[in-house]
Design an enzyme around this catalytic site. Sequence first.
Site, short mmCIF file in Angstrom:
data_model
loop_
_atom_site.label_atom_id
_atom_site.label_comp_id
_atom_site.label_asym_id
_atom_site.label_seq_id
_atom_site.Cartn_x
_atom_site.Cartn_y
_atom_site.Cartn_z
CD GLU A 114 -1.70 -2.32 1.34
OE1 GLU A 114 -0.61 -2.56 1.87
OE2 GLU A 114 -2.47 -3.18 0.91
CG HIS A 165 -11.96 -7.59 6.00
ND1 HIS A 165 -11.28 -8.35 6.89
CD2 HIS A 165 -11.40 -7.84 4.80
CE1 HIS A 165 -10.35 -9.03 6.26
NE2 HIS A 165 -10.39 -8.75 4.99
#
Lengths: 435, 366
Positions: free
Chosen positions: B101, B171
């Site tokens: 990322e 999540h």
Amino acid sequence: MASAFSATKFTQPLPLNTSTSRSHGKQSVFDPLKSSTSFLGSTRKLRFTSFPKLNQPNSHRPSLVVAVSEAVKEKKLKSTSNLLITKEEGLELYEDMVLGRAFEDMCAQMYYRGKMFGFVHLYNGQEAVSTGFIKLLKKEDYVVSTYRDHVHALSKGVPARAVMSELFGKTTGCCRGQGGSMHMFSKEHNLLGGFAFIGEGIPVATGAAFTSKYKREVLKEGDSEDVTLAFFGDGTCNNGQFFECLNLAALWKLPIVFVVENNLWAIGMSHLRATSDPEIWKKGPAFGMPGVHVDGMDVLKVREVAKAAIGRARRGEGPTLVECETYRFRGHSLADPDELRDPAEKAHYAARDPIISLKKYIIEKSLASEAELKVIEKKIDEVVEDAVEFANESPLPPRSQLLENVFADPKGFGIGPDGRYRCEDPKFTEGTAHV
Amino acid sequence: MASCLRRYGRRLSVSICEKRELSTACEGKVIQQQQQQQQQQTAKLLNLCSAINQALHLALETDPRSYVFGEDVSFGGVFRCTTGLTERFGKNRVFNTPLCEQGIVGFGIGLAAMGNRAIAEIQFADYIYPAFDQIVNEAAKFRYRSGNQYDCGGLTIRAPYGAVGHGGHYHSQSPEAFFCHVPGIKVVIPRSPQQAKGLLLSCIRDPNPVVFFEPKWLYRLAVEEVPEHDYMLPLSEAEVIREGSDITLVGWGAQLSIMEQACTDAEKDGISCELIDLKTLIPWDKETVETSVRKTGRLLISHEAPVTGGFGAEISASIVERCFLRLEAPVARVCGLDTPFPLVFEPFYMPTKNKILDAIKSTVNY
């Protein structure tokens, strides 16, 4: 072990590899201009990319595996018997792999019946890596895993009941239902977790390895270092944390083994299209530690390499990077339709199922009979059924658990408007307090 | 899959009809104006991920130097928001990145600094933290520290955020508050497919770096009439999506549908609620909220992120500064609890309709 894996073989990864593996490439391998995906992805095309040509089942890295199996053959000649394992060891390995497989299959069933929810990632097909490595550890050794951690937990000794309850979210699970599928922790078995985030576990493992080294060298406790195993996948090997930890571990000679479970896919991204040099084991020597590649579908080969690597760490010689070429039979998670992988590739690896290979080995070498293996399989079926029953009957966590364990001391939530600590408010235990 | 849908069932009470009512009743004046300007534009029923997909198609079509990249985007992404892009625009413009990322966003900043439009996808907002350094230290300060010589305005970072019923710790997070604290970037959160398409196109074409959070719960569930042409919705303009006179409710993203249900229930008790969608979190539209609070005298803010330090705190403080004498009750915040996002306890953690309803009543009856 020093005879089979001498230091030289480890640190200079086998010059054999560099010449022979290339010969399998059909295209002009080193010419980035000609390669169509030179801009994005591996500039070297290794044999995997020609997947349609899968008719030679063992064309996969025979050269690299030869390196290991040659060493293994050497050992075979030197030992008095022809066998790599004794009967007890064989049965133990078999039982562990069957437990892993049966458990994961049961997880899938339970998921589709709605008993467990969330994101569940199954380990089918990779059992040889978990069993091959973890069964060589002592109880005090640490294991750090990823989100695909059920089987690592089982191999390390966490009871199937505790893992299944954790998956169901019940209070009898190994993390009291608060972790779920991706966060299996066990203080008793020294399992430092399941990490949903890739690469987050590797620095944690490095810290654990430092602790065991410190304990032995500075505090003089114990006579050999407790080893830490860090498991992670091929996608993680492109992440910054991985490289940082390789450097730290080699710098400080930590008793850690970095085990890469290279199953070639990161959800839908092929390892070859994501990595400039797909041979992960090479990253070890770049940081000053040995890098080894092993066939991760063969538990005996994995075990041999694991023995050497763990032995190295235990003697204080430092870290090792082991790349296990393996494959997951199911999709990335139970929500993944798994449409992207070539069926021929799947069939190829399905034919090399580690459990079937071990079974064949045991029977061919007459270590045990078919009947004894059947007894083990039946026993495992019962264990898994029992685990499901136990999990079904266990209670869900009470609402009072909602606000627990955020801080070490619940007083960390501070003082409420009535002047008392918020955690002393009776509503706190009901989970309805304002914190 | 079936079990996931069953979980959604609990929330499916946000009926599709209600959603449509919401949008057509106070369909942004923008849309009406555009429709008057142009001929009869066609609209289709789309869900959120298709609307975003359309927006990306249009963005790549209109600017030849725009790129979409991230983890798994080329086959369509784990939520299928990027389907069809690789086939249409080629692997040189829509490509997968390795799992890094920090690298993805940093690389996006570089692309943007060279004048390209970089649309980076972070697979889940929970994974944005390794990139946080690049966003805060580099993207937000690029124009400032180079004296306007370079800027990374072409950077748009898309990330699905928010609870989804079974996501667990990693999540389901809502990290918008962390980014709202950074001067130099914009944070935008759409509430519905039609909004998402317009807002995303505005974000991509905005000359500032933008973090665009998409409520993942709404990807399939929210279905709406979305115009097929290229349209942009203005940033930093909040929208009053329901008029009322007793209390102002402010929210964004998926939480709005829950708040809307609470408003409808409060209506039955005679409380008239005004609901505002903030849309852009920074820089946020203080005037619209202030005007509304001056009308009603009460404010309630609701978001999924934990209450302490959440963006609701900023809204509350600003409104109290501006409307202190007008306020008839303390500003109420109905938000997530101050714990990590739980797995099994999600229903207790979330700011549900009943919690909001209770807070509405206690604020009105203060």
